[in-house]
Design a protein around this motif. Sequence first.
Motif, PDB file in Angstrom:
ATOM      1  N   GLY A   1     -47.861  77.865  23.380  1.00 20.92           N
ATOM      2  CA  GLY A   1     -46.979  77.456  22.296  1.00 20.92           C
ATOM      3  C   GLY A   1     -47.413  77.915  20.925  1.00 20.92           C
ATOM      4  N   VAL A   2     -48.644  78.398  20.791  1.00 19.59           N
ATOM      5  CA  VAL A   2     -49.164  78.758  19.466  1.00 19.59           C
ATOM      6  C   VAL A   2     -48.527  80.046  18.955  1.00 19.59           C
ATOM      7  CG1 VAL A   2     -51.223  79.435  18.179  1.00 19.59           C
ATOM      8  CG2 VAL A   2     -51.322  77.523  19.775  1.00 19.59           C
ATOM      9  N   VAL A   3     -48.459  81.052  19.802  1.00 19.64           N
ATOM     10  CA  VAL A   3     -47.861  82.318  19.371  1.00 19.64           C
ATOM     11  C   VAL A   3     -46.397  82.118  18.994  1.00 19.64           C
ATOM     12  CG1 VAL A   3     -47.201  84.643  20.111  1.00 19.64           C
ATOM     13  CG2 VAL A   3     -49.468  83.745  20.687  1.00 19.64           C
ATOM     14  N   GLU A   4     -45.685  81.320  19.793  1.00 20.03           N
ATOM     15  CA  GLU A   4     -44.262  81.071  19.507  1.00 20.03           C
ATOM     16  C   GLU A   4     -44.108  80.363  18.158  1.00 20.03           C
ATOM     17  OE1 GLU A   4     -44.898  81.585  23.824  1.00 20.03           O
ATOM     18  OE2 GLU A   4     -45.863  80.369  22.266  1.00 20.03           O
ATOM     19  N   ALA A   5     -44.948  79.371  17.899  1.00 22.91           N
ATOM     20  CA  ALA A   5     -44.867  78.654  16.629  1.00 22.91           C
ATOM     21  C   ALA A   5     -45.214  79.573  15.462  1.00 22.91           C
ATOM     22  CB  ALA A   5     -45.823  77.452  16.653  1.00 22.91           C
ATOM     23  N   ALA A   6     -46.214  80.415  15.650  1.00 26.95           N
ATOM     24  CA  ALA A   6     -46.605  81.340  14.595  1.00 26.95           C
ATOM     25  C   ALA A   6     -45.499  82.354  14.311  1.00 26.95           C
ATOM     26  CB  ALA A   6     -47.898  82.056  14.977  1.00 26.95           C
ATOM     27  N   MET A   7     -44.873  82.875  15.364  1.00 27.27           N
ATOM     28  CA  MET A   7     -43.814  83.869  15.179  1.00 27.27           C
ATOM     29  C   MET A   7     -42.604  83.260  14.472  1.00 27.27           C
ATOM     30  SD  MET A   7     -44.956  86.722  16.089  1.00 27.27           S
ATOM     31  CE  MET A   7     -43.399  87.618  15.978  1.00 27.27           C
ATOM     32  N   LYS A   8     -42.326  82.021  14.772  1.00 28.54           N
ATOM     33  CA  LYS A   8     -41.217  81.343  14.076  1.00 28.54           C
ATOM     34  C   LYS A   8     -41.520  81.246  12.579  1.00 28.54           C
ATOM     35  CE  LYS A   8     -38.415  77.123  14.148  1.00 28.54           C
ATOM     36  NZ  LYS A   8     -38.211  75.799  14.803  1.00 28.54           N
ATOM     37  N   ALA A   9     -42.781  80.935  12.256  1.00 29.39           N
ATOM     38  CA  ALA A   9     -43.169  80.842  10.851  1.00 29.39           C
ATOM     39  C   ALA A   9     -43.147  82.213  10.176  1.00 29.39           C
ATOM     40  CB  ALA A   9     -44.560  80.215  10.730  1.00 29.39           C
ATOM     41  N   VAL A  10     -43.472  83.259  10.929  1.00 32.53           N
ATOM     42  CA  VAL A  10     -43.437  84.611  10.378  1.00 32.53           C
ATOM     43  C   VAL A  10     -42.036  84.944   9.867  1.00 32.53           C
ATOM     44  CG1 VAL A  10     -43.525  87.067  11.007  1.00 32.53           C
ATOM     45  CG2 VAL A  10     -45.394  85.537  11.670  1.00 32.53           C
ATOM     46  N   GLY A  11     -41.022  84.424  10.549  1.00 28.53           N
ATOM     47  CA  GLY A  11     -39.643  84.679  10.136  1.00 28.53           C
ATOM     48  C   GLY A  11     -39.293  84.098   8.776  1.00 28.53           C
ATOM     49  N   GLN A  12     -40.167  83.228   8.247  1.00 26.44           N
ATOM     50  CA  GLN A  12     -39.942  82.632   6.932  1.00 26.44           C
ATOM     51  C   GLN A  12     -40.969  83.140   5.907  1.00 26.44           C
ATOM     52  OE1 GLN A  12     -37.345  80.482   6.324  1.00 26.44           O
ATOM     53  NE2 GLN A  12     -36.712  80.981   8.410  1.00 26.44           N
ATOM     54  N   MET A  13     -41.476  84.354   6.133  1.00 30.76           N
ATOM     55  CA  MET A  13     -42.540  84.844   5.263  1.00 30.76           C
ATOM     56  C   MET A  13     -42.079  85.107   3.828  1.00 30.76           C
ATOM     57  SD  MET A  13     -43.105  88.855   6.293  1.00 30.76           S
ATOM     58  CE  MET A  13     -43.488  88.527   8.005  1.00 30.76           C
ATOM     59  N   ASN A  14     -40.788  85.135   3.602  1.00 33.30           N
ATOM     60  CA  ASN A  14     -40.288  85.313   2.235  1.00 33.30           C
ATOM     61  C   ASN A  14     -40.400  84.032   1.413  1.00 33.30           C
ATOM     62  OD1 ASN A  14     -38.216  84.458   4.138  1.00 33.30           O
ATOM     63  ND2 ASN A  14     -36.820  84.413   2.389  1.00 33.30           N
ATOM     64  N   ARG A  15     -40.769  82.935   2.069  1.00 34.54           N
ATOM     65  CA  ARG A  15     -40.919  81.647   1.381  1.00 34.54           C
ATOM     66  C   ARG A  15     -42.395  81.302   1.229  1.00 34.54           C
ATOM     67  NH1 ARG A  15     -35.932  81.131  -0.766  1.00 34.54           N
ATOM     68  NH2 ARG A  15     -34.307  81.277   0.852  1.00 34.54           N
ATOM     69  N   TYR A  16     -42.721  80.590   0.156  1.00 36.01           N
ATOM     70  CA  TYR A  16     -44.091  80.112  -0.022  1.00 36.01           C
ATOM     71  C   TYR A  16     -44.445  79.089   1.058  1.00 36.01           C
ATOM     72  CZ  TYR A  16     -44.720  82.227  -4.646  1.00 36.01           C
ATOM     73  OH  TYR A  16     -44.874  83.112  -5.678  1.00 36.01           O
ATOM     74  N   PRO A  17     -45.725  78.994   1.395  1.00 36.55           N
ATOM     75  CA  PRO A  17     -46.144  77.933   2.312  1.00 36.55           C
ATOM     76  C   PRO A  17     -45.921  76.567   1.681  1.00 36.55           C
ATOM     77  CG  PRO A  17     -47.893  79.568   1.995  1.00 36.55           C
ATOM     78  CD  PRO A  17     -46.846  79.840   0.959  1.00 36.55           C
ATOM     79  N   ASP A  18     -45.923  75.552   2.525  1.00 37.27           N
ATOM     80  CA  ASP A  18     -45.907  74.168   2.043  1.00 37.27           C
ATOM     81  C   ASP A  18     -47.263  73.886   1.417  1.00 37.27           C
ATOM     82  OD1 ASP A  18     -45.822  71.457   1.607  1.00 37.27           O
ATOM     83  OD2 ASP A  18     -45.914  70.918   3.726  1.00 37.27           O
ATOM     84  N   MET A  19     -47.304  73.820   0.092  1.00 42.26           N
ATOM     85  CA  MET A  19     -48.572  73.641  -0.608  1.00 42.26           C
ATOM     86  C   MET A  19     -49.238  72.316  -0.254  1.00 42.26           C
ATOM     87  SD  MET A  19     -49.284  73.972  -4.693  1.00 42.26           S
ATOM     88  CE  MET A  19     -50.745  73.277  -5.432  1.00 42.26           C
ATOM     89  N   GLY A  20     -48.442  71.339   0.137  1.00 44.03           N
ATOM     90  CA  GLY A  20     -49.000  70.039   0.505  1.00 44.03           C
ATOM     91  C   GLY A  20     -49.474  69.946   1.935  1.00 44.03           C
ATOM     92  N   ASN A  21     -49.341  71.035   2.715  1.00 47.84           N
ATOM     93  CA  ASN A  21     -49.784  71.042   4.120  1.00 47.84           C
ATOM     94  C   ASN A  21     -49.245  69.840   4.885  1.00 47.84           C
ATOM     95  OD1 ASN A  21     -51.655  73.373   3.745  1.00 47.84           O
ATOM     96  ND2 ASN A  21     -52.825  71.912   2.524  1.00 47.84           N
ATOM     97  N   SER A  22     -47.979  69.494   4.615  1.00 50.83           N
ATOM     98  CA  SER A  22     -47.428  68.223   5.101  1.00 50.83           C
ATOM     99  C   SER A  22     -47.485  68.070   6.606  1.00 50.83           C
ATOM    100  CB  SER A  22     -45.976  68.081   4.623  1.00 50.83           C
ATOM    101  OG  SER A  22     -45.900  68.159   3.222  1.00 50.83           O
ATOM    102  N   ALA A  23     -46.994  69.082   7.335  1.00 48.26           N
ATOM    103  CA  ALA A  23     -46.982  68.985   8.795  1.00 48.26           C
ATOM    104  C   ALA A  23     -48.394  68.948   9.355  1.00 48.26           C
ATOM    105  CB  ALA A  23     -46.196  70.156   9.386  1.00 48.26           C
ATOM    106  N   LEU A  24     -49.277  69.739   8.776  1.00 47.54           N
ATOM    107  CA  LEU A  24     -50.665  69.761   9.246  1.00 47.54           C
ATOM    108  C   LEU A  24     -51.347  68.429   8.989  1.00 47.54           C
ATOM    109  CD1 LEU A  24     -53.107  71.231  10.380  1.00 47.54           C
ATOM    110  CD2 LEU A  24     -53.542  72.153   8.091  1.00 47.54           C
ATOM    111  N   TYR A  25     -51.195  67.891   7.787  1.00 50.55           N
ATOM    112  CA  TYR A  25     -51.811  66.600   7.477  1.00 50.55           C
ATOM    113  C   TYR A  25     -51.249  65.487   8.360  1.00 50.55           C
ATOM    114  CZ  TYR A  25     -54.116  68.422   3.260  1.00 50.55           C
ATOM    115  OH  TYR A  25     -54.914  69.109   2.380  1.00 50.55           O
ATOM    116  N   ALA A  26     -49.940  65.517   8.612  1.00 51.59           N
ATOM    117  CA  ALA A  26     -49.331  64.482   9.458  1.00 51.59           C
ATOM    118  C   ALA A  26     -49.900  64.547  10.872  1.00 51.59           C
ATOM    119  CB  ALA A  26     -47.817  64.647   9.473  1.00 51.59           C
ATOM    120  N   ALA A  27     -50.022  65.779  11.405  1.00 49.41           N
ATOM    121  CA  ALA A  27     -50.541  65.927  12.763  1.00 49.41           C
ATOM    122  C   ALA A  27     -52.007  65.518  12.844  1.00 49.41           C
ATOM    123  CB  ALA A  27     -50.365  67.375  13.217  1.00 49.41           C
ATOM    124  N   LEU A  28     -52.794  65.907  11.852  1.00 48.37           N
ATOM    125  CA  LEU A  28     -54.209  65.530  11.846  1.00 48.37           C
ATOM    126  C   LEU A  28     -54.396  64.032  11.675  1.00 48.37           C
ATOM    127  CD1 LEU A  28     -55.759  68.392   9.675  1.00 48.37           C
ATOM    128  CD2 LEU A  28     -56.257  67.927  12.078  1.00 48.37           C
TER     129      LEU A  28
END
Length: 359
Positions: free
Chosen positions: A47-74
């Motif tokens: 599932g990691v490659v698929e999730a990464a590739m989906k994010a690659v499709g949004q490379m024209n946008r800045y990352p979430d500076m607050g790391n919201s999804a990462l912080y929520a999961a952690l």
Amino acid sequence: MSSTPPRPRDTIAAIPAYVAGKPPTPRPGQQVYKLSSNENPHDPLPGVVEAAMKAVGQMNRYPDMGNSALYAALAERLGVPQERLAAGTGSVAVLYHLLQAFCDPGDEVVYAWRSFEAYPIAVSAAGAMSVQVPVDADGRHDLDAMAAAVTDRTKVVIVCTPNNPTGPSVTDAELRAFVERVPDHVLVVVDEAYREFVREEDPVDALALAGDHANVTVMRTFAKAYGLAGFRVGYAIAHEDVAAAVRACALPFGVSSVAQAAAVASLDAEEELLERVDAIVAERDRVVAGLRDRGWVFPEPQGNFVWLPLGERTEELVALAEEAGITVRPFVGEGVRVSIGEPDANDIFLAVAESFQLG
């Protein structure tokens, strides 16, 4: 026009260069392996490659500076409030931010040596002073000596467990006793980059320790066990005030969208992760047994690597390994660190170790 450029801070000239693990030299008709960077030899988790590739499709946008999804999961996985988390581009970046937040010029940072070679770089970059306490004859932290090295100029103490590159880990009882001896105003950083590989009888419970002591901060990474070394994601778990200070010093948009997506997906694949870690530990045990059967003496490894204290003969083993098709990590004049890789790579290393003339 002036031919002399502006002069950087004096401490910059003292920063040692980071030496990365050398990639293997391609050899026609021969499989080569890299055992020099403590990388996970397995492919990305499901599932990691698929999730990464989906994010690659949004490379024209800045990352979430607050790391919201990462912080929520952690926060859910670790059972801590998000306010106690601070992420960065690898745990090294988190350490840089932490030292920037807590060290004034001339302040002291105590850590074992030899330990992770990024420590003196990060300390010097912050304008602070390194206080290096030698590891003991078994490659372990000398916690008594480290406690004695704390002065009124000490702002941070780093405990790397398991210790890179020597391999041993401290026990929970040892670390708790050590923290009790450190003044409350000194930040104790527990670097757990290799925690998943520990099979110590009394493993460190750093989260519980950080919950009991406001001056304890835990650093972890997705680079090793999770196999995301190429994406650079690390984080700290700390008191809310400490975490806020680290986040305040962090580079804006530091953790990319792709890295965040890959890290969250890796957390979701924990069952498979643990199976892979067990396989690496089993390979480590096989390599350790093979080396000891061949007469090698070395510290007890608790990470995904072994340390061979060869001193002035370090380059001899490096050359033999290179000729056989593997690269290992030399520390000139001290020893060689060898990562646990694919079984075929480990077999080559054991053959090299057998051909090396001990004594």
